[in-house]
Design an enzyme around this catalytic site. Sequence first.
Site, mmCIF file in Angstrom:
data_model
loop_
_atom_site.group_PDB
_atom_site.id
_atom_site.type_symbol
_atom_site.label_atom_id
_atom_site.label_comp_id
_atom_site.label_asym_id
_atom_site.label_seq_id
_atom_site.Cartn_x
_atom_site.Cartn_y
_atom_site.Cartn_z
ATOM 1 N N HIS A 49 57.124 10.049 39.855
ATOM 2 C CA HIS A 49 58.011 10.380 37.901
ATOM 3 C C HIS A 49 58.345 11.914 38.768
ATOM 4 O O HIS A 49 58.354 12.582 39.321
ATOM 5 C CB HIS A 49 57.395 10.190 36.644
ATOM 6 C CG HIS A 49 56.251 10.609 36.700
ATOM 7 N ND1 HIS A 49 55.095 9.913 36.992
ATOM 8 C CD2 HIS A 49 55.757 12.183 36.323
ATOM 9 C CE1 HIS A 49 54.099 11.187 37.154
ATOM 10 N NE2 HIS A 49 54.373 12.137 36.257
HETATM 11 P P1 TYD Z 1 51.253 7.818 34.067
HETATM 12 O O1 TYD Z 1 52.319 8.728 33.422
HETATM 13 O O2 TYD Z 1 51.784 6.547 34.341
HETATM 14 O O3 TYD Z 1 50.144 8.278 35.580
HETATM 15 P P2 TYD Z 1 50.071 9.087 36.795
HETATM 16 O O4 TYD Z 1 50.555 10.025 36.476
HETATM 17 O O5 TYD Z 1 49.956 7.974 37.704
HETATM 18 O O6 TYD Z 1 51.908 8.891 36.672
HETATM 19 O O7 TYD Z 1 50.334 7.629 33.181
HETATM 20 C C1 TYD Z 1 48.954 6.693 32.971
HETATM 21 C C2 TYD Z 1 49.037 6.059 31.585
HETATM 22 O O8 TYD Z 1 48.410 7.250 30.877
HETATM 23 C C3 TYD Z 1 50.227 5.967 30.431
HETATM 24 O O9 TYD Z 1 50.257 4.390 30.170
HETATM 25 C C4 TYD Z 1 50.678 6.699 29.902
HETATM 26 C C5 TYD Z 1 49.413 7.546 29.995
HETATM 27 N N1 TYD Z 1 49.347 9.404 29.656
HETATM 28 C C6 TYD Z 1 48.562 9.568 28.470
HETATM 29 O O10 TYD Z 1 49.517 9.284 27.272
HETATM 30 N N2 TYD Z 1 48.807 11.058 27.938
HETATM 31 C C7 TYD Z 1 48.680 12.318 29.436
HETATM 32 O O11 TYD Z 1 48.743 13.152 29.060
HETATM 33 C C8 TYD Z 1 49.317 10.668 30.306
HETATM 34 C C9 TYD Z 1 49.751 12.458 31.855
HETATM 35 C C10 TYD Z 1 49.714 9.817 30.286
#
Ligand code: TYD
Length: 132
Positions: A49
Amino acid sequence: MKPRLIELDILGDERGSLVALEAQQNIPFPIARVYYIFGTKPGVERGFHAHRSLQQVAVAVSGACTMVFDDGKERSEVRLDDPSRGVYIGNMIWREMKDFTADCVLLVLADRHYDESDYLRNYAEFLEQLNG
Ligand code: TYD
């Protein structure tokens, strides 16, 4: 694009090591949120992303992982394997993370609270936003 690495001073003495992260000092923004990724299963790749506005700094405080960055023109990789080296990730940079060691703890500092509407999770949409 060349990832911007941030060298973090180690305040070491005979007891061991300490690194301090300070907003608008060695971290180039006000810190609104800190999270860490750990216990990553073998073979897992995550990220995939970009953020419309968010700035972040990532540090592997334990173990190692590889971060891949893509600004829509070029891709580059950084192996994060040193708790005294961070990488700055500006907005509108596509990122992927891979090759986590079992002991990897990836600490991430961010300048905004979590906001799903700030995410671009589709690469084609990311390119469209960049060029449009
Ligand atoms: P995600 O953004 O998918 O992780 P990656 O860095 O691998 O893309 O985040 C995983 C899950 O955690 C998603 O459901 C969103 C949640 N999340 C939060 O609630 N707060 C945060 O600060 C972050 C980074 C993720």
